[in-house]
Design a protein around this motif. Structure first.
Motif, PDB file in Angstrom:
ATOM      1  N   ASN A 196       0.820  -1.210   0.000  1.00 56.81           N
ATOM      2  CA  ASN A 196       0.000   0.000   0.000  1.00 56.81           C
ATOM      3  C   ASN A 196       0.853   1.259   0.000  1.00 56.81           C
ATOM      4  N   ILE A 197       1.952   1.223   0.746  1.00 59.33           N
ATOM      5  CA  ILE A 197       2.855   2.379   0.763  1.00 59.33           C
ATOM      6  C   ILE A 197       3.411   2.635  -0.628  1.00 59.33           C
ATOM      7  N   LEU A 198       3.807   1.563  -1.322  1.00 58.94           N
ATOM      8  CA  LEU A 198       4.333   1.719  -2.683  1.00 58.94           C
ATOM      9  C   LEU A 198       3.270   2.269  -3.620  1.00 58.94           C
ATOM     10  N   ILE A 199       2.023   1.842  -3.449  1.00 64.24           N
ATOM     11  CA  ILE A 199       0.930   2.363  -4.284  1.00 64.24           C
ATOM     12  C   ILE A 199       0.774   3.865  -4.069  1.00 64.24           C
ATOM     13  N   TYR A 200       0.778   4.297  -2.806  1.00 69.09           N
ATOM     14  CA  TYR A 200       0.629   5.720  -2.505  1.00 69.09           C
ATOM     15  C   TYR A 200       1.796   6.533  -3.078  1.00 69.09           C
ATOM     16  N   ILE A 201       2.996   6.002  -2.927  1.00 69.59           N
ATOM     17  CA  ILE A 201       4.167   6.706  -3.459  1.00 69.59           C
ATOM     18  C   ILE A 201       4.098   6.801  -4.983  1.00 69.59           C
ATOM     19  N   SER A 202       3.712   5.696  -5.616  1.00 70.43           N
ATOM     20  CA  SER A 202       3.619   5.670  -7.081  1.00 70.43           C
ATOM     21  C   SER A 202       2.572   6.651  -7.588  1.00 70.43           C
ATOM     22  N   VAL A 203       1.422   6.679  -6.915  1.00 71.46           N
ATOM     23  CA  VAL A 203       0.361   7.610  -7.324  1.00 71.46           C
ATOM     24  C   VAL A 203       0.835   9.051  -7.197  1.00 71.46           C
ATOM     25  N   ASP A 204       1.512   9.348  -6.098  1.00 73.86           N
ATOM     26  CA  ASP A 204       2.015  10.712  -5.886  1.00 73.86           C
ATOM     27  C   ASP A 204       3.044  11.107  -6.950  1.00 73.86           C
ATOM     28  N   ILE A 205       3.956  10.172  -7.257  1.00 70.66           N
ATOM     29  CA  ILE A 205       5.045  10.494  -8.190  1.00 70.66           C
ATOM     30  C   ILE A 205       4.571  10.446  -9.639  1.00 70.66           C
ATOM     31  N   PHE A 206       3.965   9.312 -10.033  1.00 65.25           N
ATOM     32  CA  PHE A 206       3.623   9.096 -11.439  1.00 65.25           C
ATOM     33  C   PHE A 206       2.233   9.587 -11.812  1.00 65.25           C
ATOM     34  N   GLY A 207       1.486  10.037 -10.816  1.00 71.11           N
ATOM     35  CA  GLY A 207       0.201  10.671 -11.086  1.00 71.11           C
ATOM     36  C   GLY A 207       0.250  12.153 -10.772  1.00 71.11           C
ATOM     37  N   GLY A 208       0.730  12.460  -9.572  1.00 72.57           N
ATOM     38  CA  GLY A 208       0.754  13.861  -9.139  1.00 72.57           C
ATOM     39  C   GLY A 208       1.740  14.721  -9.898  1.00 72.57           C
ATOM     40  N   VAL A 209       2.953  14.204 -10.122  1.00 73.01           N
ATOM     41  CA  VAL A 209       3.972  15.003 -10.825  1.00 73.01           C
ATOM     42  C   VAL A 209       3.570  15.306 -12.268  1.00 73.01           C
ATOM     43  N   PRO A 210       3.143  14.306 -13.072  1.00 75.52           N
ATOM     44  CA  PRO A 210       2.683  14.644 -14.435  1.00 75.52           C
ATOM     45  C   PRO A 210       1.507  15.604 -14.437  1.00 75.52           C
ATOM     46  N   LEU A 211       0.550  15.403 -13.522  1.00 79.45           N
ATOM     47  CA  LEU A 211      -0.595  16.305 -13.458  1.00 79.45           C
ATOM     48  C   LEU A 211      -0.161  17.721 -13.138  1.00 79.45           C
ATOM     49  N   SER A 212       0.772  17.856 -12.190  1.00 77.09           N
ATOM     50  CA  SER A 212       1.295  19.182 -11.850  1.00 77.09           C
ATOM     51  C   SER A 212       2.003  19.816 -13.044  1.00 77.09           C
ATOM     52  N   GLY A 213       2.762  18.985 -13.787  1.00 82.83           N
ATOM     53  CA  GLY A 213       3.442  19.490 -14.969  1.00 82.83           C
ATOM     54  C   GLY A 213       2.478  19.957 -16.034  1.00 82.83           C
ATOM     55  N   ILE A 214       1.388  19.215 -16.224  1.00 77.37           N
ATOM     56  CA  ILE A 214       0.380  19.594 -17.213  1.00 77.37           C
ATOM     57  C   ILE A 214      -0.290  20.897 -16.816  1.00 77.37           C
ATOM     58  N   ILE A 215      -0.675  21.003 -15.545  1.00 74.99           N
ATOM     59  CA  ILE A 215      -1.315  22.234 -15.064  1.00 74.99           C
ATOM     60  C   ILE A 215      -0.364  23.415 -15.191  1.00 74.99           C
ATOM     61  N   PHE A 216       0.904  23.197 -14.820  1.00 73.45           N
ATOM     62  CA  PHE A 216       1.910  24.263 -14.929  1.00 73.45           C
ATOM     63  C   PHE A 216       2.061  24.726 -16.376  1.00 73.45           C
ATOM     64  N   SER A 217       2.198  23.771 -17.286  1.00 74.41           N
ATOM     65  CA  SER A 217       2.436  24.113 -18.691  1.00 74.41           C
ATOM     66  C   SER A 217       1.276  24.893 -19.283  1.00 74.41           C
ATOM     67  N   TYR A 218       0.071  24.380 -19.091  1.00 75.21           N
ATOM     68  CA  TYR A 218      -1.078  25.029 -19.726  1.00 75.21           C
ATOM     69  C   TYR A 218      -1.482  26.324 -19.038  1.00 75.21           C
ATOM     70  N   SER A 219      -1.222  26.443 -17.741  1.00 72.52           N
ATOM     71  CA  SER A 219      -1.503  27.723 -17.076  1.00 72.52           C
ATOM     72  C   SER A 219      -0.562  28.804 -17.601  1.00 72.52           C
ATOM     73  N   HIS A 220       0.708  28.447 -17.867  1.00 72.22           N
ATOM     74  CA  HIS A 220       1.652  29.412 -18.413  1.00 72.22           C
ATOM     75  C   HIS A 220       1.333  29.734 -19.870  1.00 72.22           C
ATOM     76  N   ILE A 221       0.831  28.743 -20.602  1.00 69.03           N
ATOM     77  CA  ILE A 221       0.429  29.000 -21.988  1.00 69.03           C
ATOM     78  C   ILE A 221      -0.716  30.004 -22.019  1.00 69.03           C
ATOM     79  N   VAL A 222      -1.727  29.767 -21.217  1.00 68.17           N
ATOM     80  CA  VAL A 222      -2.872  30.685 -21.169  1.00 68.17           C
ATOM     81  C   VAL A 222      -2.431  32.059 -20.693  1.00 68.17           C
ATOM     82  N   SER A 223      -1.550  32.100 -19.679  1.00 69.78           N
ATOM     83  CA  SER A 223      -1.059  33.378 -19.176  1.00 69.78           C
ATOM     84  C   SER A 223      -0.299  34.147 -20.256  1.00 69.78           C
TER      85      SER A 223
END
Length: 276
Positions: A196-223
């Motif tokens: 379960n710990i590995l699942i949480y870590i994986s979700v944070d890294i491989f889900g949260g980081v790409p999502l943050s990158g997508i939000i960052f990229s498109y927010s700067h594009i719109v800005s």
């Protein structure tokens, strides 16, 4: 009951589908149609990109990778489900179940990584156009692709190694139409804290980081486009929403919204028809 080691498990049961025969026939037809559309649509995208030199850019390179990923992801789930529906057999071998878990994780993580890379590609192209020439180098694109694939593979193998250490006290009756990691480890009678710990870590890294990158990229594009003169900025925002945001959904939708892709598809279909 005495714990049973995973080597004694020969098969699993997938209980995610209804027992209603009429409804199962409807589900079979629906999923078969969706699967064929996915395969043919993504294959058509790949052929269109490869046949049109105008589309030989980084964005469409990653789009083709995303298309292949979608094909592989659906293929590791849907065909087995269709066979089970057709034969009225809910079983899957234990080895097949583990393989399904492994590939689902691999292609899910890889898709997240590719979507993040594609959003960064658009960010550099619009917000830092002078640096885009470096980003467009084929060697860098291939390197980013390999890094995404490598991290996805490592993550899936880590989950598999921990899963193989588990033992089970009951039959593996999975309340899903495919073998999902979270559902499988719930059936274990051994300690699953590390899993379960590995699942949480994986979700944070491989889900949260790409999502943050997508939000960052498109927010700067719109800005960036909003800082343009009023009329030009509005037109640019509309273009961003029309041509870039859909690519985060899936390659099929994105391609249908791209004028360049539509034109390439017309040419490909025209050449194919002329040869028949």
């Amino acid at each position: 009951m005495k714990p049973r080691n995973e080597t004694a498990v020969s098969e699993c049961l997938l209980l995610g589908l209804t027992d209603d025969l009429a409804l199962r026939s409807l589900i079979f037809s629906l999923f078969l149609s969706m699967y064929l559309v996915t395969i043919l649509g993504n294959l058509l995208i790949t052929l269109a990109v490869s046949s049109d030199p105008y589309l030989h850019t980084t964005m469409y390179f990653f789009l083709c990778s995303l298309s292949f990923n979608d094909v592989f992801f659906t293929t590791c789930i849907i065909p087995k489900m269709l066979v089970n529906i057709q034969t009225q057999d809910q079983s899957i071998t234990y080895t097949g179940c583990l393989s399904q878990v492994c590939f689902v994780i691999l292609f899910t993580v890889l898709e997240n990584s590719l979507l993040a890379v594609m959003s960064y590609d658009r960010y550099v192209a619009i917000c830092h156009p002078l640096r885009y020439a470096v980003f467009r180098k084929p060697c860098l694109c291939v390197l980013m692709e390999l890094v995404s694939l490598s991290t996805s593979t490592v993550d899936s193998l880590l989950h598999m190694l921990l899963l193989l250490q588990l033992s089970f006290c009951t039959d593996l009756e999975i309340p899903h139409f495919f073998c999902e990691l979270a559902q499988v480890i719930k059936l274990a009678c051994s300690e699953i804290v590390i899993n379960n710990i590995l699942i949480y870590i994986s979700v944070d890294i491989f889900g949260g980081v790409p999502l943050s990158g997508i939000i960052f990229s498109y927010s700067h594009i719109v800005s960036s486009v909003l800082r343009m003169p009023s009329s030009q900025g509005k037109t640019a925002v509309a273009s961003v929403m029309y041509t870039m945001v859909p690519q985060m959904l899936n390659p099929f939708i994105y391609s249908l919204r791209s004028r360049a892709m539509k034109e390439a598809l017309r040419k490909l279909i025209g050449r194919t028809a002329s040869q028949l």
